[in-house]
Design a protein around this motif. Structure first.
Motif, PDB file in Angstrom:
ATOM      1  N   GLN A 100       0.831  -1.204   0.000  1.00 49.11           N
ATOM      2  CA  GLN A 100       0.000   0.000   0.000  1.00 49.11           C
ATOM      3  C   GLN A 100       0.866   1.255   0.000  1.00 49.11           C
ATOM      4  N   MET A 101       1.938   1.252   0.811  1.00 47.26           N
ATOM      5  CA  MET A 101       2.818   2.412   0.876  1.00 47.26           C
ATOM      6  C   MET A 101       3.578   2.568  -0.440  1.00 47.26           C
ATOM      7  N   ARG A 102       3.962   1.464  -1.043  1.00 46.98           N
ATOM      8  CA  ARG A 102       4.642   1.517  -2.342  1.00 46.98           C
ATOM      9  C   ARG A 102       3.739   2.180  -3.376  1.00 46.98           C
ATOM     10  N   ASP A 103       2.468   1.784  -3.391  1.00 48.87           N
ATOM     11  CA  ASP A 103       1.513   2.376  -4.336  1.00 48.87           C
ATOM     12  C   ASP A 103       1.349   3.871  -4.083  1.00 48.87           C
ATOM     13  N   THR A 104       1.382   4.282  -2.820  1.00 53.22           N
ATOM     14  CA  THR A 104       1.283   5.707  -2.479  1.00 53.22           C
ATOM     15  C   THR A 104       2.459   6.474  -3.070  1.00 53.22           C
ATOM     16  N   LEU A 105       3.669   5.935  -2.947  1.00 50.76           N
ATOM     17  CA  LEU A 105       4.850   6.622  -3.487  1.00 50.76           C
ATOM     18  C   LEU A 105       4.829   6.676  -5.008  1.00 50.76           C
ATOM     19  N   VAL A 106       4.373   5.615  -5.642  1.00 51.15           N
ATOM     20  CA  VAL A 106       4.286   5.620  -7.097  1.00 51.15           C
ATOM     21  C   VAL A 106       3.278   6.676  -7.546  1.00 51.15           C
ATOM     22  N   THR A 107       2.171   6.792  -6.827  1.00 52.78           N
ATOM     23  CA  THR A 107       1.166   7.813  -7.137  1.00 52.78           C
ATOM     24  C   THR A 107       1.739   9.216  -6.960  1.00 52.78           C
ATOM     25  N   GLU A 108       2.660   9.381  -6.009  1.00 54.69           N
ATOM     26  CA  GLU A 108       3.250  10.694  -5.719  1.00 54.69           C
ATOM     27  C   GLU A 108       4.423  11.037  -6.636  1.00 54.69           C
ATOM     28  N   GLY A 109       4.766  10.179  -7.611  1.00 57.96           N
ATOM     29  CA  GLY A 109       5.783  10.553  -8.581  1.00 57.96           C
ATOM     30  C   GLY A 109       7.010   9.664  -8.630  1.00 57.96           C
ATOM     31  N   TRP A 110       7.167   8.711  -7.736  1.00 59.01           N
ATOM     32  CA  TRP A 110       8.311   7.807  -7.804  1.00 59.01           C
ATOM     33  C   TRP A 110       8.076   6.795  -8.910  1.00 59.01           C
ATOM     34  N   SER A 111       9.146   6.388  -9.546  1.00 61.15           N
ATOM     35  CA  SER A 111       9.050   5.357 -10.562  1.00 61.15           C
ATOM     36  C   SER A 111       8.772   4.019  -9.876  1.00 61.15           C
ATOM     37  N   ALA A 112       7.933   3.187 -10.507  1.00 61.26           N
ATOM     38  CA  ALA A 112       7.606   1.880  -9.928  1.00 61.26           C
ATOM     39  C   ALA A 112       8.856   1.008  -9.811  1.00 61.26           C
ATOM     40  N   ASP A 113       9.861   1.266 -10.667  1.00 60.29           N
ATOM     41  CA  ASP A 113      11.099   0.486 -10.607  1.00 60.29           C
ATOM     42  C   ASP A 113      12.020   0.943  -9.473  1.00 60.29           C
ATOM     43  N   ASP A 114      11.737   2.114  -8.866  1.00 59.42           N
ATOM     44  CA  ASP A 114      12.601   2.663  -7.803  1.00 59.42           C
ATOM     45  C   ASP A 114      12.043   2.464  -6.403  1.00 59.42           C
ATOM     46  N   VAL A 115      10.882   1.830  -6.275  1.00 61.92           N
ATOM     47  CA  VAL A 115      10.279   1.604  -4.964  1.00 61.92           C
ATOM     48  C   VAL A 115      10.085   0.110  -4.782  1.00 61.92           C
ATOM     49  N   PHE A 116      10.679  -0.430  -3.711  1.00 63.65           N
ATOM     50  CA  PHE A 116      10.628  -1.871  -3.438  1.00 63.65           C
ATOM     51  C   PHE A 116       9.880  -2.097  -2.128  1.00 63.65           C
ATOM     52  N   ALA A 117       9.073  -3.136  -2.079  1.00 68.41           N
ATOM     53  CA  ALA A 117       8.299  -3.447  -0.881  1.00 68.41           C
ATOM     54  C   ALA A 117       8.628  -4.849  -0.413  1.00 68.41           C
ATOM     55  N   GLY A 118       8.691  -5.039   0.890  1.00 68.35           N
ATOM     56  CA  GLY A 118       8.967  -6.353   1.464  1.00 68.35           C
ATOM     57  C   GLY A 118       8.601  -6.374   2.937  1.00 68.35           C
ATOM     58  N   ASP A 119       8.849  -7.515   3.542  1.00 71.08           N
ATOM     59  CA  ASP A 119       8.552  -7.676   4.966  1.00 71.08           C
ATOM     60  C   ASP A 119       9.833  -7.600   5.779  1.00 71.08           C
ATOM     61  N   SER A 120       9.713  -7.126   6.968  1.00 69.65           N
ATOM     62  CA  SER A 120      10.832  -7.045   7.898  1.00 69.65           C
ATOM     63  C   SER A 120      10.949  -8.370   8.633  1.00 69.65           C
ATOM     64  N   SER A 121      12.108  -8.622   9.206  1.00 67.27           N
ATOM     65  CA  SER A 121      12.273  -9.856   9.971  1.00 67.27           C
ATOM     66  C   SER A 121      11.559  -9.785  11.320  1.00 67.27           C
ATOM     67  N   SER A 122      11.251  -8.566  11.787  1.00 70.48           N
ATOM     68  CA  SER A 122      10.503  -8.425  13.049  1.00 70.48           C
ATOM     69  C   SER A 122       9.138  -7.830  12.751  1.00 70.48           C
ATOM     70  N   GLN A 123       8.202  -8.088  13.628  1.00 69.46           N
ATOM     71  CA  GLN A 123       6.850  -7.579  13.442  1.00 69.46           C
ATOM     72  C   GLN A 123       6.419  -6.703  14.611  1.00 69.46           C
ATOM     73  N   ASP A 124       7.382  -6.126  15.296  1.00 67.62           N
ATOM     74  CA  ASP A 124       7.038  -5.299  16.466  1.00 67.62           C
ATOM     75  C   ASP A 124       7.779  -3.969  16.456  1.00 67.62           C
ATOM     76  N   PHE A 125       8.006  -3.418  15.263  1.00 71.52           N
ATOM     77  CA  PHE A 125       8.666  -2.117  15.141  1.00 71.52           C
ATOM     78  C   PHE A 125       7.669  -1.037  15.539  1.00 71.52           C
ATOM     79  N   ALA A 126       8.035  -0.134  16.444  1.00 76.01           N
ATOM     80  CA  ALA A 126       7.072   0.780  17.071  1.00 76.01           C
ATOM     81  C   ALA A 126       6.600   1.903  16.154  1.00 76.01           C
TER      82      ALA A 126
END
Length: 192
Positions: A100-126
């Motif tokens: 979802q955040m990647r799509d927001t950045l692409v909508t705001e002008g970033w190239s789809a090839d310059d924005v990467f999305a993935g999961d973190s190894s932890s799930q409790d980042f504040a």
């Protein structure tokens, strides 16, 4: 020697209670009036002394400067630089936030090839945070944080500051502040 002649002052009756031309004072009245005025005078002097001491010590200002006022602190805004690549890591248990955040950045002008999305190894980042490496990139990192709707900005070399081809890269870690299923005690720290 001869006896002086009598005149009209010699015929004053003795029952009037007067002696000569003076009247007798009311006994006891003067003491209380003097005591009352003494207390009033002492109280006025004590209050004046306290007030004077406070003025001398600087705790009370008789004539404050009207011209002095606090200047507003300028808010530092960022600069949006869409040429910087962005790695987005989801540090929450919610799935799909990075996409979802990647799509927001692409909508705001970033190239789809310059924005990467993935999961973190932890799930409790504040807190959702934009990480950057070089101090000169702070304004661009703040601009990215503003585009994301407000995120923390932190300089850190924990994440790579460039891509394999040498372009600048920021890393965004999505925190529990953007999660709908946040645990009760989140821990802050870099996620991978």
């Amino acid at each position: 020697m001869s006896k002086p002649s009598r005149d009209r002052f010699d015929d004053v009756p003795r029952s009037s209670g007067r002696v000569g031309a003076h009247r007798a004072e009311a006994p006891g009245m003067n003491g209380w009036v003097v005591l009352l005025w003494s207390f009033v005078a002492a109280l006025v002097l004590i209050i004046a002394g306290i007030f004077g001491s406070l003025v001398v010590m600087g705790r009370i200002s008789l004539f404050p400067d009207a011209g002095q006022s606090a200047a507003p602190t300028p808010v530092e805004t960022g600069v949006v630089d869409t040429s910087i690549t962005v790695m987005i890591l989801n540090g929450t248990p919610d799935e799909g936030l990075a996409t979802q955040m990647r799509d927001t950045l692409v909508t705001e002008g970033w190239s789809a090839d310059d924005v990467f999305a993935g999961d973190s190894s932890s799930q409790d980042f504040a807190t959702t945070t934009v990480f950057y490496v070089d101090a000169g990139d702070e304004l661009a990192a703040r601009g990215l944080a503003d585009v994301l709707g407000g995120a923390a900005v932190q300089q850190s070399d924990y994440y790579p500051g460039e891509t394999e081809d040498g372009r600048k890269q920021f890393t965004v870690v999505i925190g529990l502040d953007r999660s709908s299923s946040a645990p009760e005690t989140p821990e802050d720290g870099p996620a991978s």
